[in-house]
Design a protein around this motif. Structure first.
Motif, PDB file in Angstrom:
ATOM      1  N   ILE A 196      22.530 -12.143   3.616  1.00 13.47           N
ATOM      2  CA  ILE A 196      24.280 -12.294   3.482  1.00 13.47           C
ATOM      3  C   ILE A 196      23.688 -13.540   2.085  1.00 13.47           C
ATOM      4  N   LEU A 197      23.188 -13.433   1.704  1.00 14.74           N
ATOM      5  CA  LEU A 197      22.635 -14.553   0.520  1.00 14.74           C
ATOM      6  C   LEU A 197      22.678 -13.342  -0.907  1.00 14.74           C
ATOM      7  N   ARG A 198      22.305 -12.340  -0.063  1.00 14.10           N
ATOM      8  CA  ARG A 198      22.388 -10.699  -1.479  1.00 14.10           C
ATOM      9  C   ARG A 198      23.832 -10.478  -2.091  1.00 14.10           C
ATOM     10  N   GLU A 199      23.982 -10.302  -1.034  1.00 17.38           N
ATOM     11  CA  GLU A 199      25.734 -10.378  -0.889  1.00 17.38           C
ATOM     12  C   GLU A 199      27.022 -11.699  -1.764  1.00 17.38           C
ATOM     13  N   ARG A 200      26.272 -12.499  -1.420  1.00 15.52           N
ATOM     14  CA  ARG A 200      26.545 -13.968  -2.552  1.00 15.52           C
ATOM     15  C   ARG A 200      26.307 -14.103  -3.845  1.00 15.52           C
ATOM     16  N   ALA A 237      13.629 -34.325   6.198  1.00  8.99           N
ATOM     17  CA  ALA A 237      14.959 -33.737   5.589  1.00  8.99           C
ATOM     18  C   ALA A 237      14.596 -32.747   4.339  1.00  8.99           C
ATOM     19  N   ARG A 238      13.137 -33.241   3.641  1.00 12.07           N
ATOM     20  CA  ARG A 238      12.500 -32.353   2.787  1.00 12.07           C
ATOM     21  C   ARG A 238      12.165 -30.975   3.914  1.00 12.07           C
ATOM     22  N   ALA A 239      10.865 -31.841   4.885  1.00 12.09           N
ATOM     23  CA  ALA A 239      10.664 -30.786   5.415  1.00 12.09           C
ATOM     24  C   ALA A 239      11.313 -28.959   5.973  1.00 12.09           C
ATOM     25  N   LEU A 240      12.847 -29.836   6.488  1.00 10.29           N
ATOM     26  CA  LEU A 240      13.697 -29.382   6.989  1.00 10.29           C
ATOM     27  C   LEU A 240      13.832 -28.048   5.827  1.00 10.29           C
ATOM     28  N   GLU A 241      14.428 -28.216   4.931  1.00 13.46           N
ATOM     29  CA  GLU A 241      14.421 -27.966   3.875  1.00 13.46           C
ATOM     30  C   GLU A 241      13.773 -26.744   3.162  1.00 13.46           C
ATOM     31  N   GLU A 242      12.259 -27.081   4.000  1.00 16.62           N
ATOM     32  CA  GLU A 242      11.266 -26.328   3.470  1.00 16.62           C
ATOM     33  C   GLU A 242      11.387 -24.826   4.403  1.00 16.62           C
ATOM     34  N   VAL A 243      11.659 -25.483   6.175  1.00 16.94           N
ATOM     35  CA  VAL A 243      12.066 -24.483   6.794  1.00 16.94           C
ATOM     36  C   VAL A 243      13.520 -23.808   6.778  1.00 16.94           C
ATOM     37  N   ARG A 244      14.203 -24.600   6.137  1.00 13.72           N
ATOM     38  CA  ARG A 244      15.858 -23.233   5.262  1.00 13.72           C
ATOM     39  C   ARG A 244      15.102 -21.916   4.666  1.00 13.72           C
ATOM     40  N   MET A 245      14.338 -22.292   3.325  1.00  9.77           N
ATOM     41  CA  MET A 245      14.026 -21.579   2.718  1.00  9.77           C
ATOM     42  C   MET A 245      13.451 -20.276   3.200  1.00  9.77           C
ATOM     43  N   GLU A 246      12.713 -20.982   3.731  1.00 11.73           N
ATOM     44  CA  GLU A 246      11.630 -19.600   4.230  1.00 11.73           C
ATOM     45  C   GLU A 246      12.479 -18.691   5.576  1.00 11.73           C
ATOM     46  N   LEU A 247      12.877 -19.602   6.641  1.00 14.36           N
ATOM     47  CA  LEU A 247      14.075 -18.281   7.137  1.00 14.36           C
ATOM     48  C   LEU A 247      15.304 -17.910   5.980  1.00 14.36           C
ATOM     49  N   ALA A 248      15.688 -18.074   4.597  1.00 11.84           N
ATOM     50  CA  ALA A 248      17.367 -17.399   4.154  1.00 11.84           C
ATOM     51  C   ALA A 248      15.966 -16.494   3.668  1.00 11.84           C
ATOM     52  N   ARG A 249      14.802 -16.040   3.235  1.00 13.94           N
ATOM     53  CA  ARG A 249      13.845 -15.445   3.280  1.00 13.94           C
ATOM     54  C   ARG A 249      13.309 -14.806   3.895  1.00 13.94           C
ATOM     55  N   VAL A 260      14.756 -14.016   7.519  1.00 11.32           N
ATOM     56  CA  VAL A 260      15.403 -13.439   8.270  1.00 11.32           C
ATOM     57  C   VAL A 260      16.349 -12.231   7.792  1.00 11.32           C
ATOM     58  N   PRO A 261      16.351 -11.444   8.023  1.00 13.70           N
ATOM     59  CA  PRO A 261      16.943  -9.953   7.429  1.00 13.70           C
ATOM     60  C   PRO A 261      18.556 -10.274   7.332  1.00 13.70           C
ATOM     61  N   GLU A 271      23.758 -18.020  11.268  1.00 13.25           N
ATOM     62  CA  GLU A 271      23.570 -17.171  10.154  1.00 13.25           C
ATOM     63  C   GLU A 271      24.019 -19.083   9.015  1.00 13.25           C
ATOM     64  N   ASP A 272      25.128 -19.223   9.680  1.00 13.47           N
ATOM     65  CA  ASP A 272      26.073 -20.438   8.914  1.00 13.47           C
ATOM     66  C   ASP A 272      25.314 -21.192   8.454  1.00 13.47           C
ATOM     67  N   VAL A 273      24.840 -21.622   9.745  1.00 13.05           N
ATOM     68  CA  VAL A 273      23.597 -23.335   9.845  1.00 13.05           C
ATOM     69  C   VAL A 273      22.597 -23.057   8.700  1.00 13.05           C
ATOM     70  N   VAL A 274      21.867 -22.157   8.780  1.00 11.73           N
ATOM     71  CA  VAL A 274      20.667 -22.114   7.792  1.00 11.73           C
ATOM     72  C   VAL A 274      21.149 -22.093   6.254  1.00 11.73           C
ATOM     73  N   LEU A 275      23.075 -21.370   5.646  1.00 13.52           N
ATOM     74  CA  LEU A 275      23.454 -21.323   4.486  1.00 13.52           C
ATOM     75  C   LEU A 275      23.591 -22.811   4.009  1.00 13.52           C
ATOM     76  N   PHE A 276      23.759 -23.385   5.093  1.00 12.59           N
ATOM     77  CA  PHE A 276      25.257 -24.573   4.325  1.00 12.59           C
ATOM     78  C   PHE A 276      23.779 -24.922   3.893  1.00 12.59           C
ATOM     79  N   ASP A 277      24.086 -25.609   2.681  1.00  9.35           N
ATOM     80  CA  ASP A 277      23.119 -26.349   1.655  1.00  9.35           C
ATOM     81  C   ASP A 277      23.384 -28.193   1.689  1.00  9.35           C
ATOM     82  N   ASP A 278      23.277 -29.125   2.264  1.00  9.93           N
ATOM     83  CA  ASP A 278      23.142 -29.999   2.491  1.00  9.93           C
ATOM     84  C   ASP A 278      22.744 -31.201   1.160  1.00  9.93           C
TER      85      ASP A 278
END
Length: 207
Positions: free
Chosen positions: A119-123, A99-111, A113-114, A55-62
């Motif tokens: 984790i995002l709600r907790e943080r 990198a921009r396209a992958l950032e869109e992937v990251r945002m979609e996963l954050a929304r 993946v339960p 999960e943390d590999v998605v949450l990391f903000d590059d």
């Protein structure tokens, strides 16, 4: 940042890029830590030195370093909300196409993946505190100043609203939608002064 830390940052970012490519092509659930390590040509233990969990590999903000570079170049006197829009636009704009396209992937996963969404709600409170810290330094006011905290909360809420709009539409870019939302915020939200037509509704749902 020293040379060693820069190398660690590059390695962490490269691991994330491999992971996001795999998540995009094969799905989050179907991709294992071993898959990511193999794609990056590192060991499983190396992966866990940089990310405690999958999960943390998605949450990391590059994107943060790019945004920090833009923020450092802002002209003193720039209005705060205009500065936020500039940081978002130019920070994301400095990324290459993948990198921009992958950032869109990251945002979609954050929304979607339960476990990541949980984790995002907790943080979420940390997100407000982090933005409040940056705002306080920018405007020279305490981080617990009510106006600073309120502004930070509004920015966090705007990000959530942009994610929701992208999800509802299915074709929007998160970055473009966030910029539109911030522009709308800068122009004012007429709904704030709109009369309530069903007075009982807000009282029944105070949350």
């Amino acid at each position: 940042m020293g040379l060693r830390e820069r190398k660690k940052q590059r390695t962490r970012a490269e691991l994330q890029r491999h992971a996001l490519r795999l998540f995009r092509d094969h799905g989050y659930a179907a991709t294992t830590v071993d898959d990511i390590a193999a794609a990056a040509e590192v060991s499983r233990s190396t992966f866990f030195r940089y990310f405690p969990t999958k999960e943390d590999v998605v949450l990391f903000d590059d994107v943060d370093p790019a945004m920090e570079r833009v923020a450092a170049g802002l002209v003193p006197g720039t209005p705060l909300l205009e500065a936020v829009r500039t940081i978002v636009r130019e920070g994301f704009g400095s990324l290459d196409d993948e990198a921009r396209a992958l950032e869109e992937v990251r945002m979609e996963l954050a929304r979607s993946v339960p476990e990541i969404a949980a984790i995002l709600r907790e943080r979420n409170s940390f997100g407000v505190e982090q933005i409040a810290g940056m705002v306080s330094r920018a405007v020279g006011r305490p981080a617990d100043d009510p106006d600073v905290v309120l502004f930070a909360g509004v920015i966090c809420g705007t990000r959530l609203a942009a994610v929701a709009r992208v999800h509802a539409d299915g074709t929007r870019s998160y970055v473009d939608e966030l910029d539109r939302m911030l522009a709308h915020l800068a122009a004012g939200i007429p709904l704030a002064d709109a009369p309530i037509t069903r007075p009982g509704d807000p009282a029944r749902s105070p949350a």
